[in-house]
Design a protein around this motif. Structure first.
Motif, PDB file in Angstrom:
ATOM      1  N   TYR A 168       0.793  -1.234   0.000  1.00 17.40           N
ATOM      2  CA  TYR A 168       0.000   0.000   0.000  1.00 17.40           C
ATOM      3  C   TYR A 168       0.827   1.286   0.000  1.00 17.40           C
ATOM      4  O   TYR A 168       0.330   2.319  -0.443  1.00 17.40           O
ATOM      5  CB  TYR A 168      -0.962  -0.001   1.190  1.00 17.40           C
ATOM      6  N   ILE A 169       2.040   1.240   0.485  1.00 18.28           N
ATOM      7  CA  ILE A 169       2.887   2.432   0.453  1.00 18.28           C
ATOM      8  C   ILE A 169       3.852   2.356  -0.728  1.00 18.28           C
ATOM      9  O   ILE A 169       3.835   3.208  -1.610  1.00 18.28           O
ATOM     10  CB  ILE A 169       3.648   2.629   1.782  1.00 18.28           C
ATOM     11  N   MET A 170       4.685   1.306  -0.757  1.00 20.02           N
ATOM     12  CA  MET A 170       5.706   1.215  -1.803  1.00 20.02           C
ATOM     13  C   MET A 170       5.098   1.075  -3.194  1.00 20.02           C
ATOM     14  O   MET A 170       5.642   1.600  -4.163  1.00 20.02           O
ATOM     15  CB  MET A 170       6.653   0.048  -1.515  1.00 20.02           C
ATOM     16  N   HIS A 171       3.984   0.351  -3.301  1.00 20.39           N
ATOM     17  CA  HIS A 171       3.304   0.228  -4.594  1.00 20.39           C
ATOM     18  C   HIS A 171       2.134   1.194  -4.685  1.00 20.39           C
ATOM     19  O   HIS A 171       1.275   1.065  -5.559  1.00 20.39           O
ATOM     20  CB  HIS A 171       2.839  -1.218  -4.818  1.00 20.39           C
ATOM     21  N   GLY A 172       2.108   2.169  -3.812  1.00 17.93           N
ATOM     22  CA  GLY A 172       1.092   3.215  -3.797  1.00 17.93           C
ATOM     23  C   GLY A 172       1.777   4.565  -3.863  1.00 17.93           C
ATOM     24  O   GLY A 172       2.602   4.824  -4.742  1.00 17.93           O
ATOM     25  N   TRP A 173       1.484   5.398  -2.848  1.00 17.63           N
ATOM     26  CA  TRP A 173       2.002   6.768  -2.871  1.00 17.63           C
ATOM     27  C   TRP A 173       3.514   6.841  -2.703  1.00 17.63           C
ATOM     28  O   TRP A 173       4.116   7.860  -3.029  1.00 17.63           O
ATOM     29  CB  TRP A 173       1.283   7.626  -1.832  1.00 17.63           C
ATOM     30  N   TRP A 190       5.696   4.996  -4.360  1.00 14.53           N
ATOM     31  CA  TRP A 190       6.313   4.382  -5.544  1.00 14.53           C
ATOM     32  C   TRP A 190       7.547   5.149  -6.013  1.00 14.53           C
ATOM     33  O   TRP A 190       8.472   4.566  -6.575  1.00 14.53           O
ATOM     34  CB  TRP A 190       5.289   4.279  -6.667  1.00 14.53           C
ATOM     35  N   GLY A 191       7.622   6.421  -5.752  1.00 13.48           N
ATOM     36  CA  GLY A 191       8.774   7.225  -6.178  1.00 13.48           C
ATOM     37  C   GLY A 191      10.093   6.663  -5.659  1.00 13.48           C
ATOM     38  O   GLY A 191      11.096   6.668  -6.376  1.00 13.48           O
ATOM     39  N   TRP A 192      10.115   6.193  -4.439  1.00 16.30           N
ATOM     40  CA  TRP A 192      11.315   5.552  -3.898  1.00 16.30           C
ATOM     41  C   TRP A 192      11.429   4.106  -4.372  1.00 16.30           C
ATOM     42  O   TRP A 192      12.500   3.633  -4.715  1.00 16.30           O
ATOM     43  CB  TRP A 192      11.289   5.531  -2.375  1.00 16.30           C
ATOM     44  N   HIS A 193      10.304   3.395  -4.381  1.00 16.88           N
ATOM     45  CA  HIS A 193      10.327   1.957  -4.648  1.00 16.88           C
ATOM     46  C   HIS A 193      10.569   1.622  -6.126  1.00 16.88           C
ATOM     47  O   HIS A 193      11.077   0.551  -6.441  1.00 16.88           O
ATOM     48  CB  HIS A 193       9.019   1.323  -4.167  1.00 16.88           C
ATOM     49  N   ARG A 194      10.227   2.537  -7.006  1.00 12.56           N
ATOM     50  CA  ARG A 194      10.389   2.295  -8.446  1.00 12.56           C
ATOM     51  C   ARG A 194      11.814   1.844  -8.775  1.00 12.56           C
ATOM     52  O   ARG A 194      12.011   0.966  -9.613  1.00 12.56           O
ATOM     53  CB  ARG A 194      10.066   3.558  -9.239  1.00 12.56           C
ATOM     54  N   SER A 195      12.793   2.409  -8.097  1.00 11.57           N
ATOM     55  CA  SER A 195      14.193   2.070  -8.371  1.00 11.57           C
ATOM     56  C   SER A 195      14.461   0.582  -8.166  1.00 11.57           C
ATOM     57  O   SER A 195      15.354   0.009  -8.791  1.00 11.57           O
ATOM     58  CB  SER A 195      15.122   2.878  -7.454  1.00 11.57           C
ATOM     59  N   HIS A 196      13.682  -0.047  -7.320  1.00 11.89           N
ATOM     60  CA  HIS A 196      13.852  -1.478  -7.048  1.00 11.89           C
ATOM     61  C   HIS A 196      13.308  -2.342  -8.189  1.00 11.89           C
ATOM     62  O   HIS A 196      13.692  -3.494  -8.330  1.00 11.89           O
ATOM     63  CB  HIS A 196      13.146  -1.817  -5.740  1.00 11.89           C
ATOM     64  N   HIS A 197      12.423  -1.786  -8.982  1.00 12.13           N
ATOM     65  CA  HIS A 197      11.796  -2.526 -10.076  1.00 12.13           C
ATOM     66  C   HIS A 197      12.418  -2.186 -11.430  1.00 12.13           C
ATOM     67  O   HIS A 197      11.940  -2.675 -12.451  1.00 12.13           O
ATOM     68  CB  HIS A 197      10.286  -2.253 -10.103  1.00 12.13           C
ATOM     69  N   GLU A 198      13.432  -1.381 -11.442  1.00 15.04           N
ATOM     70  CA  GLU A 198      14.095  -1.007 -12.685  1.00 15.04           C
ATOM     71  C   GLU A 198      15.541  -1.488 -12.655  1.00 15.04           C
ATOM     72  O   GLU A 198      16.175  -1.501 -11.595  1.00 15.04           O
ATOM     73  CB  GLU A 198      14.064   0.518 -12.859  1.00 15.04           C
ATOM     74  N   PRO A 199      16.083  -1.874 -13.803  1.00 14.06           N
ATOM     75  CA  PRO A 199      17.488  -2.323 -13.842  1.00 14.06           C
ATOM     76  C   PRO A 199      18.440  -1.181 -13.480  1.00 14.06           C
ATOM     77  O   PRO A 199      18.197  -0.024 -13.822  1.00 14.06           O
ATOM     78  CB  PRO A 199      17.702  -2.740 -15.289  1.00 14.06           C
ATOM     79  N   HIS A 200      19.498  -1.529 -12.764  1.00 16.28           N
ATOM     80  CA  HIS A 200      20.515  -0.531 -12.428  1.00 16.28           C
ATOM     81  C   HIS A 200      21.795  -1.253 -12.050  1.00 16.28           C
ATOM     82  O   HIS A 200      21.793  -2.431 -11.715  1.00 16.28           O
ATOM     83  CB  HIS A 200      20.046   0.378 -11.294  1.00 16.28           C
ATOM     84  N   GLU A 201      22.889  -0.542 -12.082  1.00 17.13           N
ATOM     85  CA  GLU A 201      24.195  -1.098 -11.744  1.00 17.13           C
ATOM     86  C   GLU A 201      24.732  -0.560 -10.427  1.00 17.13           C
ATOM     87  O   GLU A 201      25.788  -0.968  -9.971  1.00 17.13           O
ATOM     88  CB  GLU A 201      25.209  -0.784 -12.865  1.00 17.13           C
ATOM     89  N   ASP A 202      24.001   0.360  -9.807  1.00 12.98           N
ATOM     90  CA  ASP A 202      24.459   0.995  -8.575  1.00 12.98           C
ATOM     91  C   ASP A 202      24.403   0.023  -7.400  1.00 12.98           C
ATOM     92  O   ASP A 202      23.597  -0.905  -7.371  1.00 12.98           O
ATOM     93  CB  ASP A 202      23.596   2.214  -8.249  1.00 12.98           C
ATOM     94  N   VAL A 261       5.964  -8.314 -13.193  1.00 11.44           N
ATOM     95  CA  VAL A 261       5.052  -7.268 -13.661  1.00 11.44           C
ATOM     96  C   VAL A 261       5.835  -5.980 -13.855  1.00 11.44           C
ATOM     97  O   VAL A 261       6.597  -5.577 -12.981  1.00 11.44           O
ATOM     98  CB  VAL A 261       3.914  -7.056 -12.633  1.00 11.44           C
ATOM     99  N   ASP A 262       5.654  -5.339 -14.993  1.00  9.81           N
ATOM    100  CA  ASP A 262       6.239  -4.013 -15.205  1.00  9.81           C
ATOM    101  C   ASP A 262       5.357  -2.987 -14.508  1.00  9.81           C
ATOM    102  O   ASP A 262       4.148  -2.956 -14.717  1.00  9.81           O
ATOM    103  CB  ASP A 262       6.341  -3.686 -16.699  1.00  9.81           C
ATOM    104  N   GLY A 263       5.949  -2.164 -13.693  1.00  8.97           N
ATOM    105  CA  GLY A 263       5.192  -1.118 -13.005  1.00  8.97           C
ATOM    106  C   GLY A 263       4.706  -1.561 -11.646  1.00  8.97           C
ATOM    107  O   GLY A 263       5.061  -2.622 -11.146  1.00  8.97           O
ATOM    108  N   LYS A 264       3.844  -0.732 -11.058  1.00 10.71           N
ATOM    109  CA  LYS A 264       3.430  -0.959  -9.677  1.00 10.71           C
ATOM    110  C   LYS A 264       2.101  -1.679  -9.547  1.00 10.71           C
ATOM    111  O   LYS A 264       1.766  -2.161  -8.474  1.00 10.71           O
ATOM    112  CB  LYS A 264       3.384   0.364  -8.917  1.00 10.71           C
ATOM    113  N   GLU A 265       1.341  -1.796 -10.605  1.00  4.10           N
ATOM    114  CA  GLU A 265       0.004  -2.390 -10.540  1.00  4.10           C
ATOM    115  C   GLU A 265       0.032  -3.873 -10.892  1.00  4.10           C
ATOM    116  O   GLU A 265       0.798  -4.310 -11.743  1.00  4.10           O
ATOM    117  CB  GLU A 265      -0.941  -1.668 -11.510  1.00  4.10           C
ATOM    118  N   GLY A 266      -0.836  -4.647 -10.252  1.00  7.79           N
ATOM    119  CA  GLY A 266      -1.036  -6.042 -10.606  1.00  7.79           C
ATOM    120  C   GLY A 266       0.038  -7.006 -10.145  1.00  7.79           C
ATOM    121  O   GLY A 266       0.151  -8.111 -10.674  1.00  7.79           O
TER     122      GLY A 266
END
Length: 165
Positions: A27-32, A34-46, A126-131
């Motif tokens: 409800y928080i990370m996949h809700g309001w 998401w701005g912080w959590h999105r980084s966890h669902h996207e590829p990165h090398e950091d 799943v791509d994105g925060k929904e579903g």
């Protein structure tokens, strides 16, 4: 009796934290949040990702409870310790096993740990925060049930429903 009670407080807190983490993730990370959590669902090398700020928030809360409890409110101290224990378990299972953020690799081949890894991979199918499915970190529903939920929600068209290692 005090040792038994304190141990019970720590164990109950660890169990409750799984529910708190599940709700915060869904409800928080996949809700309001998401701005912080999105980084966890996207590829990165950091080494770090913005999502790691959630761990900092929970650590500050646990430290605050430990300090408050150490100043005369004993049971609160043990709640903070339980939150800290949960944080270590999260780090081990989620960051270490599931996302391989350690300098060494271990891939569980069967049992409970494999189910946790597979369930979290399905969460990331799943791509994105929904579903998404499987928002817990130390408990996961059976993998086939999660696959069925994803197929029902998304019509069977996802990038990674195969979780075999």
């Amino acid at each position: 009796m005090t040792i038994a009670l304190n141990t019970l407080i720590v164990l109950v807190t660890v169990a409750v934290m799984e529910g708190v983490a599940w709700a915060a993730h869904k409800y928080i990370m996949h809700g309001w949040g998401w701005g912080w959590h999105r980084s966890h669902h996207e590829p990165h090398e950091d080494v770090f990702e913005r999502n790691d700020l959630y761990a900092v928030v929970f650590a500050v809360l646990a430290i605050g409870l430990i300090i408050y409890g150490a100043n005369g409110f004993g049971p609160i101290y043990w709640v903070g310790v339980g939150m800290t224990v949960y944080g270590f378990l999260y780090f081990f299972v989620h960051d270490g096993l599931t996302h391989q953020r350690w300098p060494f690799r271990y891939v569980p081949r069967n049992g409970y740990l494999k189910r946790l890894v597979q369930a979290h991979r399905l969460h990331h199918a799943v791509d994105g925060k929904e579903g998404c499915v499987s928002f817990g970190f130390l408990y996961a529903q059976p993998v086939q049930k999660l696959r069925d939920q994803l197929r029902e929600t998304h019509g069977g068209s996802l990038k990674n429903l195969d979780t075999r290692s």
